[in-house]
Design a protein around this motif. Structure first.
Motif, PDB file in Angstrom:
ATOM      1  N   SER A  50       1.028  -1.581  -0.230  1.00  0.00           N
ATOM      2  CA  SER A  50      -0.118   0.355   0.006  1.00  0.00           C
ATOM      3  C   SER A  50       1.057   1.579  -0.115  1.00  0.00           C
ATOM      4  CB  SER A  50      -0.486  -0.105   1.238  1.00  0.00           C
ATOM      5  OG  SER A  50      -1.797  -1.013   0.972  1.00  0.00           O
ATOM      6  N   ASP A 172      -5.879  -1.430  -5.547  1.00  0.00           N
ATOM      7  CA  ASP A 172      -4.828  -1.650  -3.959  1.00  0.00           C
ATOM      8  C   ASP A 172      -6.003  -2.270  -3.190  1.00  0.00           C
ATOM      9  OD1 ASP A 172      -3.805  -2.065  -2.056  1.00  0.00           O
ATOM     10  OD2 ASP A 172      -3.458  -0.279  -0.708  1.00  0.00           O
ATOM     11  N   GLU A 173      -5.829  -3.802  -3.538  1.00  0.00           N
ATOM     12  CA  GLU A 173      -6.677  -4.825  -3.323  1.00  0.00           C
ATOM     13  C   GLU A 173      -8.318  -4.592  -3.235  1.00  0.00           C
ATOM     14  OE1 GLU A 173      -5.324  -7.125  -0.408  1.00  0.00           O
ATOM     15  OE2 GLU A 173      -3.017  -6.536   0.315  1.00  0.00           O
TER      16      GLU A 173
HETATM   17 MG   LIG Z   1      -1.685  -2.631   1.718  1.00  0.00          MG
END
Ligand SMILES: [Mg+2]
Ligand SMILES: Nc1ncnc2c1ncn2[C@@H]1O[C@H](COP(=O)(O)OP(=O)(O)O)[C@@H](O)[C@H]1O
Length: 227
Positions: A50, A172-173
């Motif tokens: 991240s 991000d995910e």
């Molecule tokens: Mg992360």
């Protein structure tokens, strides 16, 4: 240099957190992303995924080293210049979609383009509808965002990320909050964007089955790219 081939490059990218203690979250990261590549970033929790995405997406400017977007050195830009570059060239899809629940799907998709104000509103509306159509969401355009399923909302978030024709989409995910069927659906959407439109995509995932569907994975370990 490699300006023509790489849409995105980092050179010796490092990131330190000073608080609560000095901690190096990214260590001399050198990555290069080719135009039209669909790349995943993998690595265990806390490995810096991240942090890397946040720095790459120009939201965090407190880093060492260089980031090149389309050959331009982002470390030399002012805050205002970065905001312009971000709005025009970068699309984001987060784990939680951050759609405005009371606004319609169409309005949500139009927002980043209204903010950029490159086209008049009717043109933006037309482009938003085209993109919703592209991803099979045109029939949802007038629904309020909070009336859609989680998977649909995340696909709307992808359309929203596409509205300004970004050079690169960061995720991000983006499937972290979805069941496996919807997660696959979101990845199918990314694949379609790559295959049909040559969209460049960089996505963090901890799902190895999804990562295996990308062109290439970059693995982080303790802030370092694993060779
Ligand atoms: Mg992360
Ligand atoms: N704002 C912050 N202040 C201090 N340390 C942070 C901060 N954000 C992240 N970190 C640390 O940096 C490391 C990488 O975090 P992160 O990039 O969120 O990992 P990942 O996304 O791979 O799980 C972790 O050890 C985390 O605790």
């Amino acid at each position: 240099m490699s300006k023509e081939n790489y849409i995105f490059e980092t050179k010796n990218l490092s990131k330190f957190f000073r608080d609560p203690v000095d901690f190096q979250a990214l260590k001399n990261v050198d990555i290069s992303i080719k135009r039209g590549e669909f790349v995943s970033i993998i690595g265990s929790s806390g490995s810096g995924k991240s942090t890397l995405l946040y720095v790459l997406s120009t939201l965090d400017t407190d880093y060492e080293g260089q980031i090149f977007l389309d050959g331009e050195d982002l470390s030399k830009k002012t805050k205002n210049q970065l905001a312009e570059i971000r709005n025009a060239k970068i699309g984001f899809v987060f784990q939680f979609h951050y759609l405005l629940p009371e606004f319609t799907v169409l309005e949500n998709v139009m927002l980043p383009a209204l903010k950029l104000a490159k086209y008049p509103e009717p043109e933006i509306k037309k482009r938003a509808m085209e993109k919703l159509e592209m991803l099979g969401l045109a029939d949802q355009a007038d629904k309020r965002a909070n009336k859609l399923s989680g998977g649909q909302q995340q696909r709307v978030a992808i359309v929203r990320a596409l509205i300004n024709d970004p050079d690169i989409i960061f995720g991000d995910e983006p499937t972290g909050n979805l069941d496996s069927k919807n997660a696959q659906n979101v990845f199918d959407t990314f694949k379609e964007l790559k295959e049909k439109f040559g969209q460049t995509i960089l996505v963090v995932t901890h799902d190895m089955a999804l990562a295996a569907q990308t062109d290439r994975s970059i693995r982080l370990h303790d802030g370092e790219v694993v060779k």
